[in-house]
Design an enzyme around this catalytic site. Sequence first.
Site, short mmCIF file in Angstrom:
data_model
loop_
_atom_site.label_atom_id
_atom_site.label_comp_id
_atom_site.label_asym_id
_atom_site.label_seq_id
_atom_site.Cartn_x
_atom_site.Cartn_y
_atom_site.Cartn_z
N GLU A 177 -2.40 19.95 -23.78
CA GLU A 177 -2.98 21.07 -25.45
C GLU A 177 -1.45 19.87 -26.43
O GLU A 177 -1.13 19.30 -25.56
CB GLU A 177 -2.26 22.71 -25.15
CG GLU A 177 -3.01 23.01 -25.33
CD GLU A 177 -3.54 24.52 -25.29
OE1 GLU A 177 -2.48 24.84 -26.30
OE2 GLU A 177 -3.58 25.48 -24.32
N HIS A 301 2.16 29.25 -35.43
CA HIS A 301 1.08 28.78 -35.27
C HIS A 301 0.04 28.00 -36.49
O HIS A 301 0.30 28.57 -36.79
CB HIS A 301 0.49 29.52 -34.25
CG HIS A 301 -1.26 29.25 -33.31
ND1 HIS A 301 -1.70 28.06 -33.95
CD2 HIS A 301 -0.69 28.70 -31.86
CE1 HIS A 301 -2.74 27.31 -32.06
NE2 HIS A 301 -2.19 28.16 -31.12
N ARG A 342 4.39 22.17 -31.75
CA ARG A 342 3.38 23.14 -33.14
C ARG A 342 4.49 23.74 -34.41
O ARG A 342 4.07 23.69 -35.45
CB ARG A 342 3.33 25.06 -33.06
CG ARG A 342 2.80 24.98 -31.28
CD ARG A 342 2.39 26.24 -30.60
NE ARG A 342 1.08 26.69 -29.64
CZ ARG A 342 1.39 27.74 -28.70
NH1 ARG A 342 2.30 28.21 -28.74
NH2 ARG A 342 0.14 27.82 -28.44
N HIS A 403 2.80 33.22 -34.29
CA HIS A 403 2.43 33.68 -33.27
C HIS A 403 3.75 34.15 -31.74
O HIS A 403 2.89 34.60 -31.23
CB HIS A 403 1.54 32.54 -33.24
CG HIS A 403 1.14 32.42 -31.83
ND1 HIS A 403 -0.09 32.94 -31.05
CD2 HIS A 403 1.59 31.16 -30.61
CE1 HIS A 403 -0.35 32.56 -30.27
NE2 HIS A 403 -0.24 31.61 -29.80
N ARG A 438 8.31 27.01 -28.70
CA ARG A 438 7.51 26.86 -27.38
C ARG A 438 6.99 26.04 -26.79
O ARG A 438 6.10 25.89 -28.61
CB ARG A 438 7.12 28.31 -27.35
CG ARG A 438 6.24 28.41 -26.04
CD ARG A 438 5.73 30.51 -24.91
NE ARG A 438 4.85 29.93 -26.63
CZ ARG A 438 3.39 30.10 -26.44
NH1 ARG A 438 2.68 29.50 -25.39
NH2 ARG A 438 3.05 31.43 -27.47
#
Length: 576
Positions: A177, A301, A342, A403, A438
Amino acid sequence: MSEKNEKAGEMGAAPAKTVIADTARAHAVAPAETMASAAARTHIGDARESAGDRLQPECDVAAEAHDIACDVVIVGCGVAGLYCALNLPSTLSVVMLAKTTVDECDSMLAQGGICVQHDDADYAPFFEDTLRAGHYENRCESVDLMIRASRSIISDLVKRGVDFERDQAGNLRYTREGAHSRPRICFHSDITGDEITSTLLARVRELPNVHILEHTCMDDILIAQDDDERRQPQTRCRGVVAHTADGEQLRIFAGQSLWACGGIGGTYPRSTNFPSLTGDACAIAARHGIALEHMDYVQIHPTSLYSTRPGRAFLISESCRGEGAVLLDANGNRFTDELQPRDVVSAAIYRQMAAEGTDFVRLSFATMPKDEITGHFGNIYKRCLEEGFDITREPIPVVPAQHYFMGGVRVDRNSATDMPGLYAAGETSCNGVHGKNRLASNSLLESLVFAQRAAWDMCRKLGVEAPVAQTYLEQPCGADVQAHERLCAEAERKTHESAMQGESQTAAQTCSQTCTQNAVHDRPQTCAQNAGQSAMPTEPRDAGRPGSQTAAQTCPQNPSPSDTDRTASSKEVVCA
Protein backbone atom coordinates in the site's frame (compact mmCIF):
# COMPACT_ATOMS: atom_id res chain seq x y z
CA MET A 1 -21.01 -9.32 8.48
CA SER A 2 -19.18 -12.45 7.35
CA GLU A 3 -20.61 -15.96 7.37
CA LYS A 4 -18.15 -16.82 10.13
CA ASN A 5 -19.49 -13.99 12.26
CA GLU A 6 -23.10 -14.96 11.56
CA LYS A 7 -22.41 -18.48 12.80
CA ALA A 8 -20.74 -17.09 15.90
CA GLY A 9 -23.72 -14.83 16.39
CA GLU A 10 -26.13 -17.77 16.52
CA MET A 11 -25.08 -18.16 20.14
CA GLY A 12 -26.00 -14.50 20.57
CA ALA A 13 -24.75 -12.07 23.14
CA ALA A 14 -26.53 -12.80 26.39
CA PRO A 15 -29.23 -10.27 27.25
CA ALA A 16 -27.89 -7.65 29.63
CA LYS A 17 -30.15 -8.53 32.56
CA THR A 18 -29.33 -12.25 32.33
CA VAL A 19 -25.61 -11.58 32.33
CA ILE A 20 -25.94 -9.15 35.20
CA ALA A 21 -27.68 -11.75 37.31
CA ASP A 22 -25.26 -14.53 36.40
CA THR A 23 -22.23 -12.35 37.00
CA ALA A 24 -23.51 -11.09 40.32
CA ARG A 25 -24.07 -14.65 41.52
CA ALA A 26 -20.76 -15.98 40.26
CA HIS A 27 -18.65 -13.06 41.49
CA ALA A 28 -20.06 -11.73 44.73
CA VAL A 29 -18.74 -8.29 45.64
CA ALA A 30 -15.87 -8.69 48.09
CA PRO A 31 -15.60 -6.42 51.17
CA ALA A 32 -12.72 -4.43 49.60
CA GLU A 33 -14.76 -3.88 46.45
CA THR A 34 -17.72 -2.80 48.53
CA MET A 35 -15.53 -0.17 50.17
CA ALA A 36 -14.28 0.90 46.74
CA SER A 37 -17.87 1.09 45.55
CA ALA A 38 -18.83 3.39 48.39
CA ALA A 39 -15.75 5.56 47.84
CA ALA A 40 -16.43 5.76 44.11
CA ARG A 41 -20.06 6.72 44.61
CA THR A 42 -19.10 9.41 47.13
CA HIS A 43 -16.39 10.84 44.89
CA ILE A 44 -18.54 10.90 41.76
CA GLY A 45 -21.42 12.45 43.67
CA ASP A 46 -19.22 15.19 45.13
CA ALA A 47 -17.58 15.80 41.75
CA ARG A 48 -20.90 16.12 39.95
CA GLU A 49 -22.23 18.47 42.60
CA SER A 50 -19.20 20.76 42.29
CA ALA A 51 -18.58 20.46 38.53
CA GLY A 52 -22.15 20.50 37.26
CA ASP A 53 -22.77 19.45 33.66
CA ARG A 54 -19.09 18.75 32.98
CA LEU A 55 -19.36 15.44 34.79
CA GLN A 56 -22.85 14.47 33.79
CA PRO A 57 -23.15 11.15 31.88
CA GLU A 58 -23.34 11.59 28.13
CA CYS A 59 -26.28 9.19 27.86
CA ASP A 60 -29.48 9.27 29.89
CA VAL A 61 -29.26 6.79 32.75
CA ALA A 62 -31.63 5.55 35.37
CA ALA A 63 -31.33 6.84 38.93
CA GLU A 64 -30.85 3.37 40.45
CA ALA A 65 -27.80 1.36 39.44
CA HIS A 66 -27.23 -2.38 39.33
CA ASP A 67 -23.83 -3.52 40.59
CA ILE A 68 -21.64 -6.05 38.80
CA ALA A 69 -18.26 -7.28 40.00
CA CYS A 70 -15.59 -8.76 37.73
CA ASP A 71 -11.84 -8.94 37.45
CA VAL A 72 -11.57 -7.05 34.14
CA VAL A 73 -14.02 -4.83 32.28
CA ILE A 74 -13.35 -4.10 28.60
CA VAL A 75 -15.21 -1.28 26.88
CA GLY A 76 -15.36 -2.11 23.17
CA CYS A 77 -15.58 -5.28 21.11
CA GLY A 78 -13.23 -4.52 18.21
CA VAL A 79 -9.95 -6.34 17.69
CA ALA A 80 -8.26 -4.59 20.64
CA GLY A 81 -10.96 -5.51 23.13
CA LEU A 82 -11.41 -9.05 21.83
CA TYR A 83 -7.68 -9.79 21.72
CA CYS A 84 -7.18 -8.49 25.23
CA ALA A 85 -9.91 -10.87 26.46
CA LEU A 86 -8.29 -13.78 24.62
CA ASN A 87 -4.97 -13.03 26.29
CA LEU A 88 -6.40 -13.19 29.80
CA PRO A 89 -6.56 -16.51 31.68
CA SER A 90 -9.88 -18.31 32.11
CA THR A 91 -9.58 -17.87 35.88
CA LEU A 92 -10.43 -14.18 35.50
CA SER A 93 -13.99 -12.99 35.05
CA VAL A 94 -14.30 -10.54 32.14
CA VAL A 95 -17.20 -8.27 31.14
CA MET A 96 -17.16 -6.66 27.69
CA LEU A 97 -19.36 -3.76 26.61
CA ALA A 98 -20.52 -2.98 23.07
CA LYS A 99 -22.11 0.44 22.62
CA THR A 100 -24.35 -0.92 19.87
CA THR A 101 -23.88 -4.41 18.39
CA VAL A 102 -20.62 -6.35 18.47
CA ASP A 103 -20.16 -6.11 14.70
CA GLU A 104 -20.55 -2.32 14.60
CA CYS A 105 -16.89 -1.54 15.13
CA ASP A 106 -14.32 -0.08 12.76
CA SER A 107 -12.20 -3.22 13.02
CA MET A 108 -14.83 -4.93 10.90
CA LEU A 109 -14.38 -2.30 8.18
CA ALA A 110 -10.61 -2.60 7.67
CA GLN A 111 -10.06 -3.59 4.05
CA GLY A 112 -6.40 -3.54 3.06
CA GLY A 113 -4.75 -5.89 5.53
CA ILE A 114 -2.37 -6.12 8.45
CA CYS A 115 1.35 -5.34 8.33
CA VAL A 116 4.04 -7.78 9.40
CA GLN A 117 7.83 -7.68 9.47
CA HIS A 118 8.43 -9.59 6.25
CA ASP A 119 11.80 -11.05 7.30
CA ASP A 120 14.83 -10.15 9.43
CA ALA A 121 16.02 -7.64 6.83
CA ASP A 122 12.70 -5.80 6.94
CA TYR A 123 13.09 -4.37 10.46
CA ALA A 124 14.78 -1.13 9.39
CA PRO A 125 12.68 -0.56 6.20
CA PHE A 126 9.42 -1.18 8.11
CA PHE A 127 10.57 1.15 10.91
CA GLU A 128 11.60 3.86 8.46
CA ASP A 129 8.38 3.61 6.43
CA THR A 130 6.37 4.06 9.65
CA LEU A 131 8.44 7.07 10.71
CA ARG A 132 8.34 8.71 7.30
CA ALA A 133 4.56 8.39 7.08
CA GLY A 134 4.24 9.76 10.64
CA HIS A 135 6.43 12.79 9.86
CA TYR A 136 8.98 11.39 12.33
CA GLU A 137 6.77 12.34 15.27
CA ASN A 138 6.36 8.70 16.26
CA ARG A 139 7.33 7.29 19.65
CA CYS A 140 10.23 5.06 18.68
CA GLU A 141 9.92 2.54 21.48
CA SER A 142 6.33 1.83 20.45
CA VAL A 143 7.24 1.44 16.77
CA ASP A 144 10.02 -0.97 17.72
CA LEU A 145 7.74 -3.12 19.90
CA MET A 146 5.03 -3.27 17.23
CA ILE A 147 7.40 -4.40 14.50
CA ARG A 148 9.20 -7.05 16.56
CA ALA A 149 5.89 -8.42 17.87
CA SER A 150 4.30 -8.57 14.43
CA ARG A 151 5.34 -12.10 13.44
CA SER A 152 4.12 -13.64 16.68
CA ILE A 153 0.80 -11.79 16.26
CA ILE A 154 0.27 -13.13 12.74
CA SER A 155 1.20 -16.66 13.84
CA ASP A 156 -1.27 -16.46 16.73
CA LEU A 157 -4.04 -15.19 14.46
CA VAL A 158 -3.47 -18.11 12.10
CA LYS A 159 -3.63 -20.55 15.03
CA ARG A 160 -6.93 -19.02 16.10
CA GLY A 161 -8.39 -19.57 12.62
CA VAL A 162 -7.77 -16.37 10.64
CA ASP A 163 -7.56 -17.23 6.95
CA PHE A 164 -4.97 -15.09 5.16
CA GLU A 165 -4.41 -15.32 1.41
CA ARG A 166 -1.65 -17.75 0.38
CA ASP A 167 0.28 -18.54 -2.78
CA GLN A 168 0.29 -21.91 -4.54
CA ALA A 169 3.10 -23.12 -2.28
CA GLY A 170 1.03 -22.35 0.80
CA ASN A 171 3.06 -19.32 1.87
CA LEU A 172 1.45 -16.08 2.97
CA ARG A 173 0.80 -13.60 0.17
CA TYR A 174 1.74 -9.98 0.72
CA THR A 175 0.31 -6.86 -0.84
CA ARG A 176 1.62 -3.31 -0.83
CA GLU A 177 0.00 0.00 0.00
CA GLY A 178 0.95 3.67 -0.09
CA ALA A 179 4.23 4.73 1.61
CA HIS A 180 5.41 1.10 1.98
CA SER A 181 8.81 0.42 0.43
CA ARG A 182 7.92 -3.24 -0.16
CA PRO A 183 4.95 -5.64 0.07
CA ARG A 184 4.50 -6.63 3.74
CA ILE A 185 0.74 -6.70 4.22
CA CYS A 186 -1.13 -9.93 4.93
CA PHE A 187 -4.72 -9.84 3.71
CA HIS A 188 -7.98 -11.70 3.18
CA SER A 189 -9.52 -10.45 -0.06
CA ASP A 190 -10.54 -6.84 0.69
CA ILE A 191 -12.29 -7.68 3.98
CA THR A 192 -9.30 -8.41 6.21
CA GLY A 193 -10.78 -6.59 9.21
CA ASP A 194 -13.98 -8.62 9.00
CA GLU A 195 -12.00 -11.86 8.77
CA ILE A 196 -9.83 -11.08 11.80
CA THR A 197 -12.55 -9.55 13.96
CA SER A 198 -15.13 -12.25 13.21
CA THR A 199 -12.60 -14.98 14.01
CA LEU A 200 -11.58 -13.37 17.31
CA LEU A 201 -15.23 -12.80 18.23
CA ALA A 202 -15.98 -16.47 17.61
CA ARG A 203 -13.07 -17.46 19.87
CA VAL A 204 -14.21 -15.07 22.62
CA ARG A 205 -17.75 -16.46 22.51
CA GLU A 206 -16.26 -19.86 23.34
CA LEU A 207 -14.84 -18.57 26.63
CA PRO A 208 -17.06 -19.28 29.67
CA ASN A 209 -15.41 -16.51 31.71
CA VAL A 210 -16.26 -13.69 29.25
CA HIS A 211 -19.68 -12.03 29.14
CA ILE A 212 -20.59 -9.56 26.38
CA LEU A 213 -23.20 -6.85 26.97
CA GLU A 214 -24.45 -5.35 23.71
CA HIS A 215 -26.24 -2.00 23.52
CA THR A 216 -24.49 -0.95 26.71
CA CYS A 217 -23.08 2.56 26.70
CA MET A 218 -20.21 3.70 28.97
CA ASP A 219 -21.02 6.94 30.77
CA ASP A 220 -18.16 7.35 33.23
CA ILE A 221 -15.54 5.53 35.27
CA LEU A 222 -15.61 4.52 38.92
CA ILE A 223 -12.70 5.86 40.92
CA ALA A 224 -11.42 5.45 44.47
CA GLN A 225 -8.40 6.39 46.55
CA ASP A 226 -5.81 3.71 47.22
CA ASP A 227 -5.23 3.35 50.96
CA ASP A 228 -1.69 2.01 50.80
CA GLU A 229 0.20 3.32 53.86
CA ARG A 230 3.53 2.80 52.08
CA ARG A 231 2.89 5.55 49.54
CA GLN A 232 0.87 8.67 48.88
CA PRO A 233 -2.87 8.14 48.31
CA GLN A 234 -3.54 7.73 44.60
CA THR A 235 -6.72 7.92 42.56
CA ARG A 236 -7.42 4.57 40.93
CA CYS A 237 -9.92 3.35 38.37
CA ARG A 238 -12.29 0.78 39.87
CA GLY A 239 -14.50 0.10 36.87
CA VAL A 240 -17.07 1.89 34.73
CA VAL A 241 -20.56 3.32 34.87
CA ALA A 242 -22.77 2.36 31.93
CA HIS A 243 -26.39 2.02 30.92
CA THR A 244 -28.33 -0.55 28.93
CA ALA A 245 -30.69 -0.05 26.00
CA ASP A 246 -33.68 0.06 28.35
CA GLY A 247 -32.07 2.78 30.46
CA GLU A 248 -30.90 0.66 33.39
CA GLN A 249 -27.73 2.03 34.95
CA LEU A 250 -24.86 -0.33 35.71
CA ARG A 251 -21.89 0.04 38.00
CA ILE A 252 -19.29 -2.48 36.90
CA PHE A 253 -16.58 -2.84 39.52
CA ALA A 254 -13.34 -4.30 38.22
CA GLY A 255 -9.75 -4.70 39.33
CA GLN A 256 -8.56 -3.63 35.86
CA SER A 257 -10.35 -1.69 33.11
CA LEU A 258 -9.59 -1.31 29.39
CA TRP A 259 -10.90 1.33 27.05
CA ALA A 260 -10.96 -0.07 23.51
CA CYS A 261 -13.93 1.85 22.19
CA GLY A 262 -12.65 3.28 18.92
CA GLY A 263 -12.09 6.73 17.53
CA ILE A 264 -13.97 9.94 16.76
CA GLY A 265 -15.32 9.48 13.22
CA GLY A 266 -18.94 9.81 14.34
CA THR A 267 -18.31 13.49 15.06
CA TYR A 268 -17.54 14.19 11.37
CA PRO A 269 -20.08 14.81 8.61
CA ARG A 270 -18.08 12.61 6.19
CA SER A 271 -16.23 9.67 7.70
CA THR A 272 -15.53 6.02 6.94
CA ASN A 273 -16.26 5.25 10.61
CA PHE A 274 -19.47 4.06 12.22
CA PRO A 275 -21.51 7.01 13.60
CA SER A 276 -21.50 5.48 17.10
CA LEU A 277 -17.76 6.21 17.45
CA THR A 278 -17.83 9.58 19.16
CA GLY A 279 -14.68 9.71 21.31
CA ASP A 280 -16.44 8.74 24.54
CA ALA A 281 -13.23 7.66 26.28
CA CYS A 282 -11.48 10.92 25.37
CA ALA A 283 -14.31 12.94 26.89
CA ILE A 284 -14.29 10.91 30.11
CA ALA A 285 -10.51 11.12 30.30
CA ALA A 286 -10.68 14.91 30.02
CA ARG A 287 -13.20 15.07 32.86
CA HIS A 288 -10.95 13.12 35.19
CA GLY A 289 -7.67 14.75 34.23
CA ILE A 290 -6.33 11.63 32.48
CA ALA A 291 -3.67 12.58 29.97
CA LEU A 292 -4.63 12.97 26.31
CA GLU A 293 -2.16 13.35 23.46
CA HIS A 294 -2.21 14.73 19.90
CA MET A 295 -5.94 15.36 19.82
CA ASP A 296 -5.49 17.27 16.55
CA TYR A 297 -3.86 14.36 14.71
CA VAL A 298 -6.73 13.21 12.52
CA GLN A 299 -6.13 11.23 9.33
CA ILE A 300 -8.06 11.97 6.16
CA HIS A 301 -8.12 8.95 3.85
CA PRO A 302 -7.62 9.92 0.19
CA THR A 303 -10.23 7.67 -1.38
CA SER A 304 -13.77 7.12 -0.26
CA LEU A 305 -16.49 6.49 -2.86
CA TYR A 306 -18.15 9.78 -3.72
CA SER A 307 -21.87 9.76 -3.04
CA THR A 308 -24.57 12.30 -2.30
CA ARG A 309 -26.34 9.84 -0.03
CA PRO A 310 -26.17 10.48 3.72
CA GLY A 311 -24.43 8.05 6.05
CA ARG A 312 -21.02 6.44 6.46
CA ALA A 313 -18.61 6.91 3.56
CA PHE A 314 -17.52 3.71 1.83
CA LEU A 315 -13.75 3.28 1.82
CA ILE A 316 -11.85 2.41 -1.35
CA SER A 317 -8.85 0.57 0.06
CA GLU A 318 -5.34 1.90 -0.38
CA SER A 319 -4.47 -1.61 -1.55
CA CYS A 320 -6.20 -0.73 -4.81
CA ARG A 321 -3.56 1.89 -5.49
CA GLY A 322 -0.88 -0.46 -4.22
CA GLU A 323 -1.94 -2.96 -6.87
CA GLY A 324 -2.01 -0.42 -9.71
CA ALA A 325 -5.14 1.79 -9.54
CA VAL A 326 -4.35 5.43 -10.39
CA LEU A 327 -5.91 8.82 -9.67
CA LEU A 328 -7.11 10.88 -12.64
CA ASP A 329 -8.22 14.47 -13.12
CA ALA A 330 -11.25 15.57 -15.12
CA ASN A 331 -9.27 15.14 -18.36
CA GLY A 332 -8.20 11.60 -17.56
CA ASN A 333 -4.62 12.50 -16.62
CA ARG A 334 -2.68 11.38 -13.53
CA PHE A 335 -1.88 14.27 -11.19
CA THR A 336 0.01 12.73 -8.27
CA ASP A 337 2.01 9.74 -7.06
CA GLU A 338 -0.66 7.52 -5.55
CA LEU A 339 1.76 5.65 -3.26
CA GLN A 340 2.77 8.61 -1.13
CA PRO A 341 1.59 8.83 2.52
CA ARG A 342 -2.13 9.35 2.94
CA ASP A 343 -1.97 12.97 4.06
CA VAL A 344 0.14 13.88 1.02
CA VAL A 345 -2.23 12.16 -1.42
CA SER A 346 -5.27 13.70 0.27
CA ALA A 347 -3.69 17.15 -0.05
CA ALA A 348 -3.03 16.56 -3.76
CA ILE A 349 -6.68 15.54 -4.28
CA TYR A 350 -7.97 18.63 -2.47
CA ARG A 351 -5.74 20.83 -4.65
CA GLN A 352 -6.98 19.14 -7.81
CA MET A 353 -10.62 19.46 -6.77
CA ALA A 354 -10.09 23.15 -6.02
CA ALA A 355 -8.38 23.75 -9.37
CA GLU A 356 -11.20 22.02 -11.27
CA GLY A 357 -14.04 23.25 -9.11
CA THR A 358 -15.29 19.67 -8.67
CA ASP A 359 -16.45 17.59 -5.71
CA PHE A 360 -14.34 14.53 -6.55
CA VAL A 361 -11.52 13.08 -8.64
CA ARG A 362 -11.45 9.68 -10.34
CA LEU A 363 -9.79 6.36 -9.56
CA SER A 364 -9.06 4.08 -12.50
CA PHE A 365 -8.50 0.31 -12.34
CA ALA A 366 -7.75 0.09 -16.08
CA THR A 367 -4.28 -1.43 -15.62
CA MET A 368 -5.49 -4.09 -13.19
CA PRO A 369 -6.53 -7.56 -14.45
CA LYS A 370 -10.25 -8.23 -14.15
CA ASP A 371 -9.75 -11.35 -12.04
CA GLU A 372 -7.66 -9.28 -9.59
CA ILE A 373 -10.48 -6.76 -9.31
CA THR A 374 -13.26 -9.31 -8.83
CA GLY A 375 -11.09 -11.54 -6.62
CA HIS A 376 -8.81 -9.45 -4.44
CA PHE A 377 -11.22 -6.50 -4.41
CA GLY A 378 -14.49 -8.36 -4.71
CA ASN A 379 -16.26 -6.48 -1.93
CA ILE A 380 -15.32 -3.10 -3.41
CA TYR A 381 -16.34 -4.31 -6.87
CA LYS A 382 -19.80 -5.36 -5.62
CA ARG A 383 -20.38 -2.17 -3.65
CA CYS A 384 -19.44 0.00 -6.62
CA LEU A 385 -21.88 -1.96 -8.79
CA GLU A 386 -24.60 -1.17 -6.26
CA GLU A 387 -23.74 2.51 -6.71
CA GLY A 388 -23.90 2.18 -10.50
CA PHE A 389 -20.18 1.90 -11.29
CA ASP A 390 -18.41 -1.04 -12.92
CA ILE A 391 -14.76 -0.59 -11.94
CA THR A 392 -13.71 -3.15 -14.56
CA ARG A 393 -14.95 -0.74 -17.24
CA GLU A 394 -14.80 2.82 -15.90
CA PRO A 395 -13.14 5.05 -13.28
CA ILE A 396 -15.05 5.75 -10.09
CA PRO A 397 -15.50 9.12 -8.33
CA VAL A 398 -13.55 9.33 -5.07
CA VAL A 399 -13.12 12.01 -2.41
CA PRO A 400 -11.15 12.19 0.87
CA ALA A 401 -12.95 11.40 4.13
CA GLN A 402 -12.08 11.33 7.82
CA HIS A 403 -10.72 7.88 8.52
CA TYR A 404 -8.50 7.49 11.58
CA PHE A 405 -7.49 9.18 14.81
CA MET A 406 -3.79 9.06 15.68
CA GLY A 407 -4.25 10.89 18.98
CA GLY A 408 -6.21 9.80 22.01
CA VAL A 409 -5.69 8.72 25.60
CA ARG A 410 -1.96 8.71 26.27
CA VAL A 411 -0.60 5.30 27.27
CA ASP A 412 2.80 3.76 27.94
CA ARG A 413 4.43 0.71 26.36
CA ASN A 414 2.02 -1.55 28.27
CA SER A 415 -1.07 0.46 27.26
CA ALA A 416 -1.48 1.82 30.79
CA THR A 417 -2.89 5.33 31.21
CA ASP A 418 -1.65 7.64 33.93
CA MET A 419 -4.53 6.50 36.17
CA PRO A 420 -3.73 3.18 37.90
CA GLY A 421 -6.10 0.38 36.97
CA LEU A 422 -7.03 1.93 33.61
CA TYR A 423 -5.68 0.90 30.20
CA ALA A 424 -6.47 2.00 26.65
CA ALA A 425 -5.79 0.26 23.34
CA GLY A 426 -6.67 0.56 19.68
CA GLU A 427 -7.83 3.84 18.18
CA THR A 428 -8.92 5.08 21.61
CA SER A 429 -5.30 5.23 22.73
CA CYS A 430 -2.21 7.14 21.71
CA ASN A 431 0.92 5.06 22.19
CA GLY A 432 2.83 7.08 19.61
CA VAL A 433 3.20 4.36 16.96
CA HIS A 434 1.59 6.39 14.19
CA GLY A 435 3.04 9.83 14.81
CA LYS A 436 1.26 12.57 12.88
CA ASN A 437 -0.04 10.30 10.12
CA ARG A 438 -0.66 6.53 10.17
CA LEU A 439 1.09 4.22 7.74
CA ALA A 440 -1.42 2.10 5.82
CA SER A 441 -2.40 -1.22 7.47
CA ASN A 442 -0.56 -0.51 10.72
CA SER A 443 -3.79 0.00 12.68
CA LEU A 444 -4.84 -3.64 13.12
CA LEU A 445 -1.31 -4.68 14.04
CA GLU A 446 -0.86 -1.84 16.53
CA SER A 447 -4.23 -2.62 18.14
CA LEU A 448 -3.42 -6.29 18.58
CA VAL A 449 0.14 -5.81 19.85
CA PHE A 450 -0.79 -3.28 22.51
CA ALA A 451 -4.03 -5.00 23.54
CA GLN A 452 -1.97 -8.10 24.22
CA ARG A 453 0.56 -6.07 26.18
CA ALA A 454 -2.29 -4.60 28.23
CA ALA A 455 -3.49 -8.12 29.04
CA TRP A 456 0.02 -9.18 30.05
CA ASP A 457 0.38 -6.18 32.36
CA MET A 458 -3.03 -6.86 33.91
CA CYS A 459 -1.97 -10.42 34.60
CA ARG A 460 1.17 -9.19 36.34
CA LYS A 461 -0.86 -6.78 38.46
CA LEU A 462 -3.43 -9.45 39.34
CA GLY A 463 -0.78 -12.08 40.06
CA VAL A 464 -1.87 -14.62 37.43
CA GLU A 465 -0.15 -16.24 34.48
CA ALA A 466 -1.08 -15.13 30.98
CA PRO A 467 -2.25 -17.91 28.62
CA VAL A 468 0.05 -16.74 25.79
CA ALA A 469 3.69 -16.14 26.70
CA GLN A 470 5.71 -13.24 25.29
CA THR A 471 8.06 -14.48 22.56
CA TYR A 472 9.94 -11.28 21.76
CA LEU A 473 12.38 -9.27 23.89
CA GLU A 474 11.50 -5.93 25.43
CA GLN A 475 14.43 -4.27 23.68
CA PRO A 476 15.88 -4.74 20.17
CA CYS A 477 18.92 -6.99 19.87
CA GLY A 478 21.51 -8.04 17.30
CA ALA A 479 21.52 -6.15 14.01
CA ASP A 480 18.28 -4.35 14.98
CA VAL A 481 20.05 -2.34 17.70
CA GLN A 482 22.12 -0.25 15.29
CA ALA A 483 19.14 0.36 13.00
CA HIS A 484 17.00 1.33 15.99
CA GLU A 485 19.56 3.84 17.27
CA ARG A 486 20.05 5.35 13.81
CA LEU A 487 16.33 5.73 13.11
CA CYS A 488 15.54 7.14 16.56
CA ALA A 489 18.31 9.72 16.13
CA GLU A 490 16.92 10.58 12.71
CA ALA A 491 13.43 11.01 14.18
CA GLU A 492 14.77 13.29 16.90
CA ARG A 493 16.65 15.38 14.33
CA LYS A 494 13.62 15.66 12.04
CA THR A 495 11.34 16.62 14.94
CA HIS A 496 13.79 19.32 16.03
CA GLU A 497 14.01 20.68 12.48
CA SER A 498 10.22 20.73 12.22
CA ALA A 499 9.94 22.65 15.50
CA MET A 500 12.52 25.18 14.31
CA GLN A 501 10.70 25.63 11.02
CA GLY A 502 7.41 26.12 12.85
CA GLU A 503 8.93 28.87 15.03
CA SER A 504 10.36 30.55 11.93
CA GLN A 505 6.96 30.47 10.19
CA THR A 506 5.29 31.90 13.31
CA ALA A 507 7.78 34.78 13.36
CA ALA A 508 7.14 35.45 9.66
CA GLN A 509 3.37 35.46 10.19
CA THR A 510 3.70 37.88 13.11
CA CYS A 511 5.87 40.14 10.97
CA SER A 512 3.33 40.13 8.13
CA GLN A 513 0.39 40.83 10.43
CA THR A 514 2.23 43.76 12.04
CA CYS A 515 3.09 45.22 8.62
CA THR A 516 -0.53 44.93 7.54
CA GLN A 517 -1.74 46.70 10.70
CA ASN A 518 0.78 49.51 10.18
CA ALA A 519 -0.31 49.92 6.55
CA VAL A 520 -3.95 50.22 7.62
CA HIS A 521 -3.11 52.87 10.21
CA ASP A 522 -0.62 54.66 7.88
CA ARG A 523 2.31 54.14 10.21
CA PRO A 524 5.67 54.97 8.57
CA GLN A 525 7.60 52.14 10.23
CA THR A 526 9.62 49.70 8.11
CA CYS A 527 9.11 45.97 8.03
CA ALA A 528 12.54 45.46 9.55
CA GLN A 529 11.61 47.70 12.50
CA ASN A 530 8.34 45.88 12.96
CA ALA A 531 10.02 42.50 12.87
CA GLY A 532 12.57 43.67 15.40
CA GLN A 533 9.88 44.91 17.77
CA SER A 534 7.81 41.75 17.52
CA ALA A 535 10.88 39.60 18.11
CA MET A 536 12.04 41.45 21.23
CA PRO A 537 10.20 39.31 23.83
CA THR A 538 11.62 36.11 22.34
CA GLU A 539 15.05 37.33 21.27
CA PRO A 540 17.08 35.33 23.83
CA ARG A 541 15.32 32.13 22.76
CA ASP A 542 15.82 32.77 19.02
CA ALA A 543 19.32 34.27 19.13
CA GLY A 544 21.72 32.45 16.86
CA ARG A 545 19.08 30.16 15.35
CA PRO A 546 18.96 29.67 11.59
CA GLY A 547 16.40 31.89 9.91
CA SER A 548 16.13 34.46 12.69
CA GLN A 549 18.07 37.10 10.71
CA THR A 550 15.99 36.42 7.59
CA ALA A 551 12.79 36.95 9.54
CA ALA A 552 14.06 40.36 10.71
CA GLN A 553 15.15 41.51 7.25
CA THR A 554 12.24 40.45 5.08
CA CYS A 555 8.51 40.58 5.43
CA PRO A 556 6.85 37.87 3.33
CA GLN A 557 3.15 37.63 2.78
CA ASN A 558 1.27 35.80 5.50
CA PRO A 559 1.46 32.16 4.31
CA SER A 560 -1.79 30.26 4.01
CA PRO A 561 -2.05 26.78 5.57
CA SER A 562 -0.82 24.03 3.30
CA ASP A 563 -3.29 21.51 1.93
CA THR A 564 -1.68 18.89 4.15
CA ASP A 565 -2.34 20.99 7.26
CA ARG A 566 -5.91 21.64 6.14
CA THR A 567 -6.69 17.95 5.74
CA ALA A 568 -5.30 17.16 9.18
CA SER A 569 -7.37 19.83 10.89
CA SER A 570 -10.33 20.31 8.58
CA LYS A 571 -12.70 20.03 11.52
CA GLU A 572 -12.24 20.75 15.16
CA VAL A 573 -12.01 17.49 17.05
CA VAL A 574 -14.96 17.26 19.38
CA CYS A 575 -15.41 14.32 21.71
CA ALA A 576 -18.97 13.57 22.73
